[in-house]
Design an enzyme around this catalytic site. Structure first.
Site, PDB file in Angstrom:
ATOM      1  N   HIS A 298       8.442   4.400  -0.236  1.00 41.76           N
ATOM      2  CA  HIS A 298       9.024   3.069  -0.042  1.00 41.76           C
ATOM      3  C   HIS A 298       9.402   2.853   1.417  1.00 41.76           C
ATOM      4  CE1 HIS A 298      10.113   3.667  -4.466  1.00 41.76           C
ATOM      5  NE2 HIS A 298       9.237   2.698  -4.426  1.00 41.76           N
ATOM      6  N   HIS A 299       8.794   3.627   2.341  1.00 40.13           N
ATOM      7  CA  HIS A 299       9.196   3.446   3.748  1.00 40.13           C
ATOM      8  C   HIS A 299       8.777   2.067   4.241  1.00 40.13           C
ATOM      9  CE1 HIS A 299       4.996   4.390   4.426  1.00 40.13           C
ATOM     10  NE2 HIS A 299       5.116   4.011   5.677  1.00 40.13           N
TER      11      HIS A 299
ATOM     12  N   LYS B  75       1.489  -0.001  -2.362  1.00 38.36           N
ATOM     13  CA  LYS B  75       0.153  -0.590  -2.579  1.00 38.36           C
ATOM     14  C   LYS B  75      -0.812   0.490  -3.034  1.00 38.36           C
ATOM     15  CE  LYS B  75      -2.828  -3.972  -1.858  1.00 38.36           C
ATOM     16  NZ  LYS B  75      -3.372  -3.695  -3.199  1.00 38.36           N
TER      17      LYS B  75
ATOM     18  N   LYS C 245      -0.193   4.225  -6.814  1.00 38.33           N
ATOM     19  CA  LYS C 245      -1.400   4.297  -7.649  1.00 38.33           C
ATOM     20  C   LYS C 245      -0.984   4.126  -9.099  1.00 38.33           C
ATOM     21  CE  LYS C 245      -5.846   5.010  -7.078  1.00 38.33           C
ATOM     22  NZ  LYS C 245      -6.616   4.571  -5.893  1.00 38.33           N
TER      23      LYS C 245
ATOM     24  N   SER D  43      -7.538  -5.630   1.800  1.00 40.47           N
ATOM     25  CA  SER D  43      -6.533  -6.011   0.789  1.00 40.47           C
ATOM     26  C   SER D  43      -5.268  -6.508   1.481  1.00 40.47           C
ATOM     27  CB  SER D  43      -6.162  -4.812  -0.084  1.00 40.47           C
ATOM     28  OG  SER D  43      -7.100  -4.646  -1.105  1.00 40.47           O
TER      29      SER D  43
END
Ligand code: NAD
Length: 474
Positions: free
Chosen positions: A67-68, A73, A109, A366
């Site tokens: 979560h840095h 994603k 993922k 993306s």
């Protein structure tokens, strides 16, 4: 640890091992390195779906490795082989992949343990909607939280079902389209996403082949032209990588698919091979193949300059690594080399362009799709016409001053950039800059043995400094 023990390390452990090799070249404390390496959130859940008159209990996973940066994603995989270790490893690779190409996401993922081919569309829709509902309930999806994308066994249609389910939970979220990427063009997708990973593979290999010193070391000249290429897997990534290399003058001398492998030292006409395979169902029907082998993996050992595994993981292992003739291996697939193969090939002096850099073109585009969705406007819409008019004025002035008419192709190129131009240019810039950064670390850090370790160093440094800038670890 013996070599046999090394071969049975889990996928996640092998990612951790590569991380540890690189971490010692960075300046961060043991605690911060542990934080960068760990999986922050691992969700494993089971949910019921009514299929064929009975209830089926399906297992799902979503891992947010880091979560840095937010959102996290990463792709969503539908496969019978999905397990927690694999999802954790792929999420971790996403963290480092995004960091290498400076895409501001944490890695994630997802997986659903089903064989997607065994279910009719309506069952797949039910499974997808129920999986998404679990993510919504757990606050594990959203444009600023966690953004899935297609991966093995999933596609743009599945992304549409996810958006629709997400919207039913969060009807006021005006950014809902950005809760997934890899969408169809009519559903908020972006032009150029389909070929992005293969095009990124091409840009990465082209950049590597520009470096005279590096090419000399492995006995090659610079440039793509006339390089002999073998490609494993003619799917989305493999086909596009082969196409761009072929168009740039490389010879596609070997092609491997699951039904067999073909070889011709003069190079194949790629489009003819694709056509023959489509019409007859097999590569082995290509008439100008000099060598054909039903054992597809034998083709990995044939003579070439560049070998591009673009199909599955662990295809080059301790059993065949010694037989590889290629001077460059471009890892288009995720994890095509086992750790032991990596060591054997390193010792042989083969240049390995690592997956976490080389196949990052997909997540790069993306990122552009996510930005476009958040901006609620197509790239190029505001400035295209303005730029076009300016370019034409400049051309007209140049023609007047020189007294000569510009050639027709110059005139045709005088258009403002639209969505596809901006996507391709952004991808090219990203792949070139990232390669230079990784190579620079490789050549300037004593002891760093290969580009993979250098790529991990670049990634760890970028993530570590992000934590520093956030003031979390002063
Ligand atoms: P794909 O399903 O489109 O293509 C895979 C191809 O490999 C298929 O044509 C399949 O027939 C072939 N194949 C299967 N078994 C084979 C074998 N034993 N020998 C030779 N060929 C075989 O998948 P893809 O999207 O092209 O992905 C390929 C690899 O690239 C995967 O490792 C994937 O994780 C990785 N990757 C894909 C993307 C992306 O944007 N699609 C991004 C990053 C990484």
């Amino acid at each position: 640890m013996s070599s046999d023990q090394k071969e049975v390390a889990s996928f996640f452990q092998s990612v951790e091992r590569n991380f540890d090799k690189a971490a010692k070249y960075t300046e961060f404390t043991k605690g911060l390195l542990e934080e960068i390496k760990s999986c922050n959130t691992v969700l494993q859940f089971k949910f019921p779906v009514r299929i064929g008159g009975d209830i089926e209990v399906i297992e799902g996973f979503r891992v947010q490795h880091s979560h840095h940066e937010t959102p996290a994603k990463g792709g969503l995989r539908y496969s019978e082989n999905v397990n927690q270790d694999e999802v954790m490893a792929l999420a971790a690779l996403m963290t480092f992949k995004c960091a290498v190409v400076d895409v501001p996401f944490g890695g994630a993922k997802g997986g659903v343990k089903i064989d997607a081919r065994k279910y009719p569309a309506e069952s797949l829709e039910k499974i997808t909607r129920r999986y998404t509902a679990e993510l919504c309930k757990k606050n594990a999806i959203g444009p600023g939280v966690d953004v899935p994308a297609p991966d093995y066994g999933t596609d743009a249609r599945i992304m549409s079902w996810i958006i629709d389910t997400y919207r039913s939970y969060f009807p006021k979220d005006i950014n809902a389209l950005a809760c997934v990427t890899g969408k169809g063009l009519t559903q908020g997708g972006i032009k150029g996403r389909k070929e992005a990973t293969g095009l990124g593979v091409f840009f990465g290999i082209r950049e590597a082949c520009k470096m005279e010193e590096d090419m000399k070391k492995i006995g090659l000249t610079t440039g793509i032209k006339d390089k002999k290429v073998i490609i494993q897997g003619l799917g989305n990534v493999g086909y596009h990588a082969a196409k761009y290399l072929w168009e740039a003058g490389a010879k596609i001398v070997g092609i491997l698919e699951y039904e067999g492998a073909i070889y011709n030292p003069e190079g194949f006409n790629l489009e003819e091979v694709v056509r023959t395979r489509q019409e007859t169902g097999s590569l082995l029907n290509v008439t100008d193949a000099i060598i054909k082998n039903e054992n597809s993996s034998k083709g990995l050992e044939w003579d070439c300059d560049i070998l591009i595994p673009a199909a599955l993981e662990s295809v080059i292992h301790k059993g065949n690594a010694d037989q590889i003739k290629a001077k460059i291996i471009g890892e288009a697939a995720n994890g095509p080399l086992t750790p032991e193969a990596d060591e054997i090939l390193d010792k042989k002096g083969v240049m390995i362009i690592p997956d976490m850099y080389l196949n990052a073109g997909g997540v790069t585009v993306s990122y552009f799709e996510w930005l476009q969705n958040l901006n609620h406007i197509q790239f190029g819409r505001l400035e295209k016409r303005f730029n076009q008019n300016k370019y034409r004025e400049i051309l007209k002035a140049a023609e007047t001053l020189s007294g000569k008419k510009a050639e027709a192709n110059v005139r045709e190129n005088m258009h403002g950039a639209d969505e596809i131009d901006i996507v391709r240019s952004g991808l090219e810039e990203t792949m070139i800059q990232a390669y230079r950064e990784v190579r620079n670390v490789y050549v300037s850090t004593p002891g760093v043995e290969n580009l993979r370790t250098a790529a991990f160093i670049v990634a760890i440094n970028r993530i570590g400094h992000t934590y520093g800038e956030l003031g979390i670890f002063p």
